[in-house]
Design a protein around this motif. Structure first.
Motif, PDB file in Angstrom:
ATOM      1  N   THR A   1       0.603  -1.629   4.737  1.00  0.00           N
ATOM      2  CA  THR A   1       0.589  -0.191   5.033  1.00  0.00           C
ATOM      3  C   THR A   1       1.400   0.092   6.299  1.00  0.00           C
ATOM      4  O   THR A   1       1.732   1.233   6.580  1.00  0.00           O
ATOM      5  CB  THR A   1      -0.847   0.343   5.180  1.00  0.00           C
ATOM      6  OG1 THR A   1      -1.532  -0.428   6.173  1.00  0.00           O
ATOM      7  CG2 THR A   1      -1.613   0.237   3.866  1.00  0.00           C
ATOM      8  N   ASN A   2       1.751  -0.949   7.049  1.00  0.00           N
ATOM      9  CA  ASN A   2       2.559  -0.765   8.269  1.00  0.00           C
ATOM     10  C   ASN A   2       4.046  -0.559   7.971  1.00  0.00           C
ATOM     11  O   ASN A   2       4.852  -0.495   8.891  1.00  0.00           O
ATOM     12  CB  ASN A   2       2.371  -1.953   9.221  1.00  0.00           C
ATOM     13  CG  ASN A   2       3.030  -3.231   8.700  1.00  0.00           C
ATOM     14  OD1 ASN A   2       3.704  -3.227   7.670  1.00  0.00           O
ATOM     15  ND2 ASN A   2       2.828  -4.335   9.388  1.00  0.00           N
ATOM     16  N   GLY A   3       4.393  -0.475   6.708  1.00  0.00           N
ATOM     17  CA  GLY A   3       5.788  -0.190   6.372  1.00  0.00           C
ATOM     18  C   GLY A   3       6.580  -1.396   5.902  1.00  0.00           C
ATOM     19  O   GLY A   3       7.746  -1.272   5.540  1.00  0.00           O
ATOM     20  N   THR A   4       5.970  -2.572   5.893  1.00  0.00           N
ATOM     21  CA  THR A   4       6.643  -3.769   5.380  1.00  0.00           C
ATOM     22  C   THR A   4       7.062  -3.516   3.925  1.00  0.00           C
ATOM     23  O   THR A   4       6.254  -3.019   3.135  1.00  0.00           O
ATOM     24  CB  THR A   4       5.677  -4.969   5.440  1.00  0.00           C
ATOM     25  OG1 THR A   4       5.314  -5.156   6.797  1.00  0.00           O
ATOM     26  CG2 THR A   4       6.323  -6.235   4.908  1.00  0.00           C
ATOM     27  N   PRO A   5       8.315  -3.849   3.582  1.00  0.00           N
ATOM     28  CA  PRO A   5       8.800  -3.544   2.232  1.00  0.00           C
ATOM     29  C   PRO A   5       7.936  -4.167   1.135  1.00  0.00           C
ATOM     30  O   PRO A   5       7.619  -5.365   1.199  1.00  0.00           O
ATOM     31  CB  PRO A   5      10.209  -4.155   2.215  1.00  0.00           C
ATOM     32  CG  PRO A   5      10.604  -4.246   3.643  1.00  0.00           C
ATOM     33  CD  PRO A   5       9.343  -4.457   4.421  1.00  0.00           C
ATOM     34  N   HIS A   6       7.557  -3.346   0.190  1.00  0.00           N
ATOM     35  CA  HIS A   6       6.819  -3.796  -0.987  1.00  0.00           C
ATOM     36  C   HIS A   6       6.859  -2.649  -1.980  1.00  0.00           C
ATOM     37  O   HIS A   6       7.298  -1.555  -1.635  1.00  0.00           O
ATOM     38  CB  HIS A   6       5.373  -4.163  -0.630  1.00  0.00           C
ATOM     39  CG  HIS A   6       4.524  -3.002  -0.221  1.00  0.00           C
ATOM     40  ND1 HIS A   6       4.668  -2.372   0.994  1.00  0.00           N
ATOM     41  CD2 HIS A   6       3.543  -2.329  -0.875  1.00  0.00           C
ATOM     42  CE1 HIS A   6       3.796  -1.372   1.087  1.00  0.00           C
ATOM     43  NE2 HIS A   6       3.101  -1.315  -0.044  1.00  0.00           N
ATOM     44  N   ARG A   7       6.408  -2.924  -3.179  1.00  0.00           N
ATOM     45  CA  ARG A   7       6.356  -1.850  -4.177  1.00  0.00           C
ATOM     46  C   ARG A   7       4.991  -1.915  -4.837  1.00  0.00           C
ATOM     47  O   ARG A   7       4.430  -3.001  -4.987  1.00  0.00           O
ATOM     48  CB  ARG A   7       7.480  -2.071  -5.194  1.00  0.00           C
ATOM     49  CG  ARG A   7       7.779  -0.862  -6.041  1.00  0.00           C
ATOM     50  CD  ARG A   7       9.231  -0.914  -6.549  1.00  0.00           C
ATOM     51  NE  ARG A   7       9.430  -1.942  -7.573  1.00  0.00           N
ATOM     52  CZ  ARG A   7       8.993  -1.841  -8.826  1.00  0.00           C
ATOM     53  NH1 ARG A   7       8.293  -0.794  -9.226  1.00  0.00           N
ATOM     54  NH2 ARG A   7       9.231  -2.811  -9.695  1.00  0.00           N
ATOM     55  N   VAL A   8       4.446  -0.735  -5.171  1.00  0.00           N
ATOM     56  CA  VAL A   8       3.113  -0.687  -5.776  1.00  0.00           C
ATOM     57  C   VAL A   8       3.201   0.044  -7.104  1.00  0.00           C
ATOM     58  O   VAL A   8       3.711   1.163  -7.166  1.00  0.00           O
ATOM     59  CB  VAL A   8       2.110   0.052  -4.848  1.00  0.00           C
ATOM     60  CG1 VAL A   8       0.715   0.038  -5.457  1.00  0.00           C
ATOM     61  CG2 VAL A   8       2.075  -0.586  -3.474  1.00  0.00           C
ATOM     62  N   GLU A   9       2.721  -0.578  -8.151  1.00  0.00           N
ATOM     63  CA  GLU A   9       2.619   0.082  -9.459  1.00  0.00           C
ATOM     64  C   GLU A   9       1.257   0.769  -9.540  1.00  0.00           C
ATOM     65  O   GLU A   9       0.464   0.698  -8.603  1.00  0.00           O
ATOM     66  CB  GLU A   9       2.757  -0.974 -10.563  1.00  0.00           C
ATOM     67  CG  GLU A   9       4.141  -1.589 -10.644  1.00  0.00           C
ATOM     68  CD  GLU A   9       5.108  -0.771 -11.492  1.00  0.00           C
ATOM     69  OE1 GLU A   9       4.762  -0.452 -12.639  1.00  0.00           O
ATOM     70  OE2 GLU A   9       6.210  -0.460 -11.001  1.00  0.00           O
ATOM     71  N   ASP A  10       0.951   1.418 -10.656  1.00  0.00           N
ATOM     72  CA  ASP A  10      -0.390   2.017 -10.835  1.00  0.00           C
ATOM     73  C   ASP A  10      -1.441   0.918 -10.773  1.00  0.00           C
ATOM     74  O   ASP A  10      -1.294  -0.115 -11.431  1.00  0.00           O
ATOM     75  CB  ASP A  10      -0.490   2.700 -12.206  1.00  0.00           C
ATOM     76  CG  ASP A  10       0.384   3.947 -12.253  1.00  0.00           C
ATOM     77  OD1 ASP A  10       0.611   4.545 -11.181  1.00  0.00           O
ATOM     78  OD2 ASP A  10       0.832   4.300 -13.352  1.00  0.00           O
TER      79      ASP A  10
END
Ligand code: PLP
Length: 383
Positions: free
Chosen positions: A326-335
């Motif tokens: 949540t600190n902005g580190t790159p990642h992607r979240v699906e449903d």
């Protein structure tokens, strides 16, 4: 004073093995070889033969995942699909090679990576999928392997919770391109220190894994072929794990017996006991029940604590909701519909092979008593 029944039994296991372990310390000191020696060799061969796959030891489950990702040439710009409901390491290893973790939903029954959701998450730059065999049950490998061959992806099984688990007769770690095990003390087998193991079937990656775990070296002490990790296994650790390996089948069998007792005792209660998928050999790293709501979980957990039964929430947060992301580190979240609901409802009951019959009875009685209270107060308020 009532004895507290702990949720896991590492200390009991290690205390029971203490005489052997102390002998092993002396043996290893006398041998004069402390890292990556004959005991590590024997461990790799023994595990390889038992599980039908090649194996090389490392310094932890986390390091094993990183080694596998490096051996698969996963790099910056790539995406790697991981379940959102797992231990942080699964995603951190992806981070460590500069790739981006993509958090995907889990199956509502097994809580393992949902193959359909994984399919929907695939993009042009997807390089790998890391199915996690959560709580001791293998993920649904068949559809994942089909995705891998269709989209040319690497499958890295996270087997940290699945020593000896099976899927239609195949052992955890023997189906994907790589399998990554942890021998942290809390797992189904584990020594006194961090340790791990990488499994693989393609013999052409063997030299690469040997290099990656030891600063890029193979035989020549000061020749570093490439950048690699400092991730060796110690001889003492290998000796302890070899000792425990003798008992693994029996211990897993005992875990299944305890699970069967819990399953039967809770069958008529409004809690969901673990679902065992067809063809899967569960090894119950955790016995995880699912409560109807967060409130119900809270109430049961408090009641059990009062009755001297320790429980734990695994995992209390989805990895994608950790501050590290949540600190902005790159990642992607699906449903994450299923994972978001499950994370509020899961509760692990005491599960380890050394649990005595009277302790199992006490856990069962404590859970059943909670429901007789609930039924009674409902009668009073006619709810
Ligand atoms: C324990 C665990 C790991 C990490 O293993 P370590 O040996 O602690 O580094 C990775 N993935 C899962 C699912 C785990 O449970």
């Amino acid at each position: 004073m009532m004895d507290i029944i702990r949720v896991e039994g590492t200390n009991r296991r290690l205390r029971a093995l203490e005489p052997q372990i102390i002998n092993l310390v002396s043996e290893v000191i006398a041998s004069g070889k402390y890292l990556l020696g004959p005991r590590v060799d024997t461990l790799e061969k023994t595990i390889g033969q038992s599980w039908g796959v090649s194996a090389l030891a490392s310094s932890s489950g986390t390091a094993s995942l990183q080694i596998a990702l490096m051996a698969a040439n996963v790099k910056a710009g790539d995406e790697v699909i991981v379940p959102a409901l797992t231990f942080a390491s699964t995603a951190f290893a992806v981070q460590a090679v500069g790739a981006t973790p993509v958090f995907v939903d889990v199956d509502p029954y097994t809580l393992n990576l949902d193959p359909q959701a994984a399919h929907a998450a695939i993009r042009d730059n997807t390089a790998a999928i890391i199915p996690v065999h959560l709580h001791g049950q293998m993920a649904d490998m068949q559809p994942l392997m089909e995705l891998a061959s269709k989209y040319n992806l690497t499958i890295i099984e996270d087997c940290a919770q699945a020593h000896g688990a099976t899927y239609h007769g195949k052992y955890a770690g023997s189906m994907g391109n790589f399998g990554c095990f942890s021998f942290y003390a809390g797992k189904n087998i584990g020594g006194l220190e961090d340790a791990g193991l990488v499994t693989f079937s393609d013999s052409t990656v063997e030299q690469r894994i040997r290099r990656l775990r030891d600063l890029g070296r193979t035989t020549e002490r000061y020749v570093h072929q490439e950048w690699g990790l400092r991730a060796r296994m110690g001889e003492f650790t290998a000796a302890v794990i070899l000792e425990e390996l003798k008992y693994l089948e029996d211990w897993n069998q005992r875990r299944r017996e305890i699970a069967a007792r819990y399953d039967a005792a809770f069958a008529n209660l409004p809690i969901k006991t673990p679902t065992v998928a067809l063809g899967c050999g569960h090894v119950y790293y955790k016995y995880t029940i699912r409560m109807p709501s967060a409130l119900e979980r809270e109430k049961l957990q408090r009641h059990l604590a009062k009755m001297g039964v320790e429980t734990e929430r695994i995992y209390p947060t989805l990895v994608s909701d950790q501050p590290a992301y949540t600190n902005g580190t790159p990642h992607r979240v699906e449903d994450l519909y299923v994972a978001k609901e499950a994370v509020e409802q899961l509760l692990c009951l005491p599960m380890f092979p050394e649990l005595g019959e009277h302790e199992i009875d006490r856990v069962i009685n404590a859970v059943q008593q909670y429901y007789s209270y609930v039924a009674y107060s409902c009668l009073l308020t006619s709810c």
